[in-house]
Motif scaffolding. Sequence first.
Motif, PDB file in Angstrom:
ATOM      1  N   GLU A  58       0.811  -1.508   0.363  1.00 25.25           N
ATOM      2  CA  GLU A  58       0.094  -0.170  -0.332  1.00 25.25           C
ATOM      3  C   GLU A  58       1.286   1.218   0.235  1.00 25.25           C
ATOM      4  O   GLU A  58       0.693   2.601  -0.784  1.00 25.25           O
ATOM      5  CB  GLU A  58      -1.000  -0.264   0.995  1.00 25.25           C
ATOM      6  CG  GLU A  58      -1.885  -1.401   0.913  1.00 25.25           C
ATOM      7  CD  GLU A  58      -2.505  -1.737   1.689  1.00 25.25           C
ATOM      8  OE1 GLU A  58      -3.200  -0.008   2.063  1.00 25.25           O
ATOM      9  OE2 GLU A  58      -3.842  -1.931   2.153  1.00 25.25           O
ATOM     10  N   VAL A  59       1.898   1.231   1.082  1.00 24.65           N
ATOM     11  CA  VAL A  59       2.629   2.893   0.904  1.00 24.65           C
ATOM     12  C   VAL A  59       3.363   2.654  -0.346  1.00 24.65           C
ATOM     13  O   VAL A  59       3.514   3.730  -1.490  1.00 24.65           O
ATOM     14  CB  VAL A  59       4.008   1.548   1.718  1.00 24.65           C
ATOM     15  CG1 VAL A  59       5.627   3.071   0.974  1.00 24.65           C
ATOM     16  CG2 VAL A  59       3.790   2.264   2.666  1.00 24.65           C
ATOM     17  N   SER A  60       3.960   1.672  -1.314  1.00 31.57           N
ATOM     18  CA  SER A  60       4.197   1.343  -2.859  1.00 31.57           C
ATOM     19  C   SER A  60       3.260   2.364  -3.748  1.00 31.57           C
ATOM     20  O   SER A  60       3.152   3.223  -5.197  1.00 31.57           O
ATOM     21  CB  SER A  60       4.664   0.545  -3.300  1.00 31.57           C
ATOM     22  OG  SER A  60       3.917  -0.168  -3.770  1.00 31.57           O
ATOM     23  N   TRP A  61       1.554   1.929  -3.325  1.00 28.47           N
ATOM     24  CA  TRP A  61       0.429   2.256  -3.971  1.00 28.47           C
ATOM     25  C   TRP A  61       0.458   3.870  -3.892  1.00 28.47           C
ATOM     26  O   TRP A  61       0.862   4.531  -5.190  1.00 28.47           O
ATOM     27  CB  TRP A  61      -0.896   1.829  -4.247  1.00 28.47           C
ATOM     28  CG  TRP A  61      -0.697   0.029  -4.299  1.00 28.47           C
ATOM     29  CD1 TRP A  61       0.131  -0.925  -4.930  1.00 28.47           C
ATOM     30  CD2 TRP A  61      -1.376  -0.689  -3.800  1.00 28.47           C
ATOM     31  NE1 TRP A  61       0.524  -1.947  -5.471  1.00 28.47           N
ATOM     32  CE2 TRP A  61      -1.179  -1.832  -4.399  1.00 28.47           C
ATOM     33  CE3 TRP A  61      -2.379  -0.623  -2.664  1.00 28.47           C
ATOM     34  CZ2 TRP A  61      -1.962  -3.106  -3.876  1.00 28.47           C
ATOM     35  CZ3 TRP A  61      -3.269  -1.807  -2.376  1.00 28.47           C
ATOM     36  CH2 TRP A  61      -2.757  -3.097  -2.998  1.00 28.47           C
ATOM     37  N   ILE A  62       0.827   4.147  -3.361  1.00 33.33           N
ATOM     38  CA  ILE A  62       0.375   5.520  -2.852  1.00 33.33           C
ATOM     39  C   ILE A  62       1.571   6.648  -2.478  1.00 33.33           C
ATOM     40  O   ILE A  62       1.497   8.261  -2.785  1.00 33.33           O
ATOM     41  CB  ILE A  62       0.020   6.388  -0.964  1.00 33.33           C
ATOM     42  CG1 ILE A  62       0.826   5.652  -0.125  1.00 33.33           C
ATOM     43  CG2 ILE A  62      -1.159   5.303  -0.488  1.00 33.33           C
ATOM     44  CD1 ILE A  62       0.570   6.011   1.111  1.00 33.33           C
ATOM     45  N   HIS A  63       2.858   5.882  -2.986  1.00 33.49           N
ATOM     46  CA  HIS A  63       4.048   6.829  -3.140  1.00 33.49           C
ATOM     47  C   HIS A  63       3.953   7.781  -2.427  1.00 33.49           C
ATOM     48  O   HIS A  63       4.095   9.122  -2.861  1.00 33.49           O
ATOM     49  CB  HIS A  63       4.482   6.367  -5.429  1.00 33.49           C
ATOM     50  CG  HIS A  63       5.343   6.746  -5.484  1.00 33.49           C
ATOM     51  ND1 HIS A  63       6.103   5.716  -5.683  1.00 33.49           N
ATOM     52  CD2 HIS A  63       6.656   8.068  -5.608  1.00 33.49           C
ATOM     53  CE1 HIS A  63       7.379   6.230  -6.066  1.00 33.49           C
ATOM     54  NE2 HIS A  63       7.965   7.749  -6.225  1.00 33.49           N
ATOM     55  N   PRO A  64       4.809   7.481  -1.071  1.00 36.68           N
ATOM     56  CA  PRO A  64       4.827   8.804  -0.280  1.00 36.68           C
ATOM     57  C   PRO A  64       6.165   9.843  -0.769  1.00 36.68           C
ATOM     58  O   PRO A  64       6.849   8.829  -1.706  1.00 36.68           O
ATOM     59  CB  PRO A  64       4.946   8.564   1.620  1.00 36.68           C
ATOM     60  CG  PRO A  64       4.576   7.294   0.976  1.00 36.68           C
ATOM     61  CD  PRO A  64       4.217   6.762  -0.521  1.00 36.68           C
ATOM     62  N   ALA A  65       6.622  10.512  -0.049  1.00 36.50           N
ATOM     63  CA  ALA A  65       7.764  11.095  -0.828  1.00 36.50           C
ATOM     64  C   ALA A  65       9.268  10.273  -0.095  1.00 36.50           C
ATOM     65  O   ALA A  65       9.576  10.055  -0.825  1.00 36.50           O
ATOM     66  CB  ALA A  65       8.294  13.007  -0.432  1.00 36.50           C
TER      67      ALA A  65
END
Length: 187
Positions: A58-65
Motif C-alpha cells: 500500500e505504501v508503494s501504491w500511494i507513493h509518499p515522499a
Amino acid sequence: MLLSLAFASVALRGAFQPVNHIPLPPEKTDFYFVALGDNRPAGAGQPPTDVFKEILREVSWIHPAFVISTGDLIYGNEETLQQYKQECAWIKPLVAEIGVPFFNAPGNHEMNARPEFQAEYTKELGQMYGSFDYGGCRFIALATDTGTTTAQYTPEELTWLNQALSDKKPAFIYQHRPIYIRPVKNP
C-alpha cells in the motif's frame, strides 16, 4: 559559529541513508510521508508477516515522499546471529520494492543489547541514528536501544542530537521507545 560547528559535526557522521538506498525525491514543500513501526514477526526465525507485506504494498501504491519507521523490522532478540542475518535478508528486498526511501530507527528487537546485532544492523541496514532534511523540515531518527544499552541514548547520540537541533529548523523526531513512560497506576 555554533551553527557552523553543528553542521560540521552532522556532516562528519555522514548523511543518514535510507535502508533501501533510494534517494529522496526532488524537494517539495507540499508533501506527505508514511510513519510505521513495530511490524516484526511473532517469533524467532520467521519471515516478515503478511500484514507487513500488505502495508508495504500500500505504501508503494500511494507513493509518499518517504517512509519513517520506528523499528522492530525483525524478530531478533534471543536468536542466533545466523537467524538475525536471514531476517535482515528477508527485509531488504521488501523495502527496496516500495520505490521510496525507507528510513528506520532501530528498536529493541534489532539490538537486544547485543553488540553483534548492532554490527550486523549497521552493515546491512545502515546507521543507528541520524537525520535528513526535506520540505524545510528535519527528520531525526534516534536509537533508543544499541548493542550495549536498552531504553536509553548513548552520550554520543545526545551530543549529536543537541547539535542537530541547534539550528531551530522544524523537526520530527522518531524512535522506537517513548522519551518518557508514564507510570501505570492499578485501580
